[in-house]
Scaffold this motif. Structure first.
Motif, PDB file in Angstrom:
ATOM      1  N   ILE A 159       0.397  10.186  -3.905  1.00 37.96           N
ATOM      2  CA  ILE A 159      -0.630  10.838  -2.813  1.00 37.96           C
ATOM      3  C   ILE A 159      -0.119  11.770  -1.789  1.00 37.96           C
ATOM      4  O   ILE A 159       0.991  11.331  -1.586  1.00 37.96           O
ATOM      5  CB  ILE A 159      -1.169   9.436  -2.281  1.00 37.96           C
ATOM      6  N   LYS A 160      -0.738  12.729  -1.631  1.00 33.83           N
ATOM      7  CA  LYS A 160      -0.015  13.909  -0.768  1.00 33.83           C
ATOM      8  C   LYS A 160       0.147  13.563   0.871  1.00 33.83           C
ATOM      9  O   LYS A 160       0.580  13.904   1.654  1.00 33.83           O
ATOM     10  CB  LYS A 160      -0.868  15.233  -0.763  1.00 33.83           C
TER      11      LYS A 160
ATOM     12  N   ILE B 199       1.013  -1.180   0.008  1.00 28.44           N
ATOM     13  CA  ILE B 199      -0.197   0.031   0.174  1.00 28.44           C
ATOM     14  C   ILE B 199       0.860   1.347   0.133  1.00 28.44           C
ATOM     15  O   ILE B 199       0.692   2.173  -0.835  1.00 28.44           O
ATOM     16  CB  ILE B 199      -0.947   0.001   1.223  1.00 28.44           C
ATOM     17  N   LEU B 200       1.927   1.353   0.864  1.00 30.81           N
ATOM     18  CA  LEU B 200       2.823   2.316   0.978  1.00 30.81           C
ATOM     19  C   LEU B 200       3.376   2.518  -0.195  1.00 30.81           C
ATOM     20  O   LEU B 200       3.579   3.676  -1.005  1.00 30.81           O
ATOM     21  CB  LEU B 200       3.925   2.246   2.091  1.00 30.81           C
ATOM     22  N   LYS B 201       3.825   1.704  -0.968  1.00 29.03           N
ATOM     23  CA  LYS B 201       4.660   1.757  -2.292  1.00 29.03           C
ATOM     24  C   LYS B 201       3.460   2.341  -3.530  1.00 29.03           C
ATOM     25  O   LYS B 201       3.979   3.138  -4.337  1.00 29.03           O
ATOM     26  CB  LYS B 201       5.053   0.380  -3.028  1.00 29.03           C
ATOM     27  N   GLU B 202       2.176   2.040  -3.248  1.00 25.84           N
ATOM     28  CA  GLU B 202       1.262   2.490  -4.347  1.00 25.84           C
ATOM     29  C   GLU B 202       0.896   3.700  -4.151  1.00 25.84           C
ATOM     30  O   GLU B 202       0.792   4.575  -4.868  1.00 25.84           O
ATOM     31  CB  GLU B 202       0.007   1.641  -4.282  1.00 25.84           C
ATOM     32  N   ILE B 203       0.978   4.239  -2.770  1.00 23.91           N
ATOM     33  CA  ILE B 203       0.846   5.549  -2.349  1.00 23.91           C
ATOM     34  C   ILE B 203       1.659   6.458  -2.942  1.00 23.91           C
ATOM     35  O   ILE B 203       1.414   7.598  -3.299  1.00 23.91           O
ATOM     36  CB  ILE B 203       0.719   5.641  -0.580  1.00 23.91           C
ATOM     37  N   LYS B 204       2.870   6.156  -2.686  1.00 23.49           N
ATOM     38  CA  LYS B 204       4.108   7.044  -3.197  1.00 23.49           C
ATOM     39  C   LYS B 204       4.266   6.971  -4.821  1.00 23.49           C
ATOM     40  O   LYS B 204       4.330   8.078  -5.494  1.00 23.49           O
ATOM     41  CB  LYS B 204       5.266   6.522  -2.681  1.00 23.49           C
ATOM     42  N   LYS B 205       3.979   5.838  -5.380  1.00 22.72           N
ATOM     43  CA  LYS B 205       3.854   5.526  -6.983  1.00 22.72           C
ATOM     44  C   LYS B 205       2.876   6.592  -7.641  1.00 22.72           C
ATOM     45  O   LYS B 205       3.130   7.350  -8.595  1.00 22.72           O
ATOM     46  CB  LYS B 205       3.431   4.326  -7.206  1.00 22.72           C
ATOM     47  N   ASN B 206       1.759   6.605  -6.705  1.00 22.65           N
ATOM     48  CA  ASN B 206       0.660   7.639  -7.322  1.00 22.65           C
ATOM     49  C   ASN B 206       0.703   8.993  -6.740  1.00 22.65           C
ATOM     50  O   ASN B 206      -0.369   9.866  -6.985  1.00 22.65           O
ATOM     51  CB  ASN B 206      -0.848   6.953  -7.001  1.00 22.65           C
TER      52      ASN B 206
END
Length: 181
Positions: free
Chosen positions: A79-80, A70-77
């Motif tokens: 997300i602020k 989830i953390l990887k996807e947050i950073k990849k996208n």
């Protein structure tokens, strides 16, 4: 206790231990945060990618999708939201991995709720509003009292939670078409 406004900041808790998630949410709501909870990784990922939260409290060991993914996807996208990892994984390797993947803070279980609240406040402190008001045409939004004030008549009404967040967002983005998120 804390001189920094928490007025209507939104937090997502992604934690599969329901009692713990509910306890943390209850405490953060007392601090005047708006809190949502996801009890599994799939729902947590979906909610995190909505990009509507100021901070995400994220467990690692979750059903369906783990917290590191989830953390990887947050950073990849891009997300602020700030991310605080809240997990039983307390080895140095786990902490370093969390920070290397982009976590802003890392709290190991067991933890003291007051410490977690202090860490949440610290993460959101740098994002605090410099001005106490937002203005658009003849409307003033007082960020401390959550009053809407008409400049012409000085009439006031008080709004709360989501209505306040929406109005603040609209006033900070005038003359734009905004997505539902």
């Amino acid at each position: 206790l804390f001189p920094y406004t928490t007025l209507f900041r939104s937090i997502l808790i992604v934690e599969d231990e329901e009692k713990l998630a509910d306890l943390v949410a209850t405490r953060l709501k007392k601090e005047k945060y708006s809190v949502d909870i996801s009890y599994d990784g799939e729902e947590g990922l979906y909610n995190a990618l909505e990009d509507i939260y100021d901070l995400i409290i994220l467990d690692i060991m979750l059903p369906n999708v783990n917290g590191m993914d989830i953390l990887k996807e947050i950073k990849k996208n891009n997300i602020k939201a700030k991310v605080i990892m809240l997990t039983a994984k307390s080895e140095l390797y786990d902490k370093l991995q969390g920070f290397n993947e982009g976590a802003n803070d890392y709290v190991s279980k067991p933890f003291h709720i007051d410490e977690l609240v202090a860490r949440v406040n610290a993460q959101l402190r740098v994002d605090n509003v410099i001005s106490n008001t937002v203005e658009f045409e003849d409307i003033i939004l007082d960020l401390k009292s959550s009053d809407i004030i008409n400049k012409n008549t000085n009439d006031k009404i008080n709004i709360i939670n989501k209505e306040f967040q929406l109005l603040e967002h609209f006033m900070n983005n005038p003359n734009q078409i905004l997505s539902k998120n």
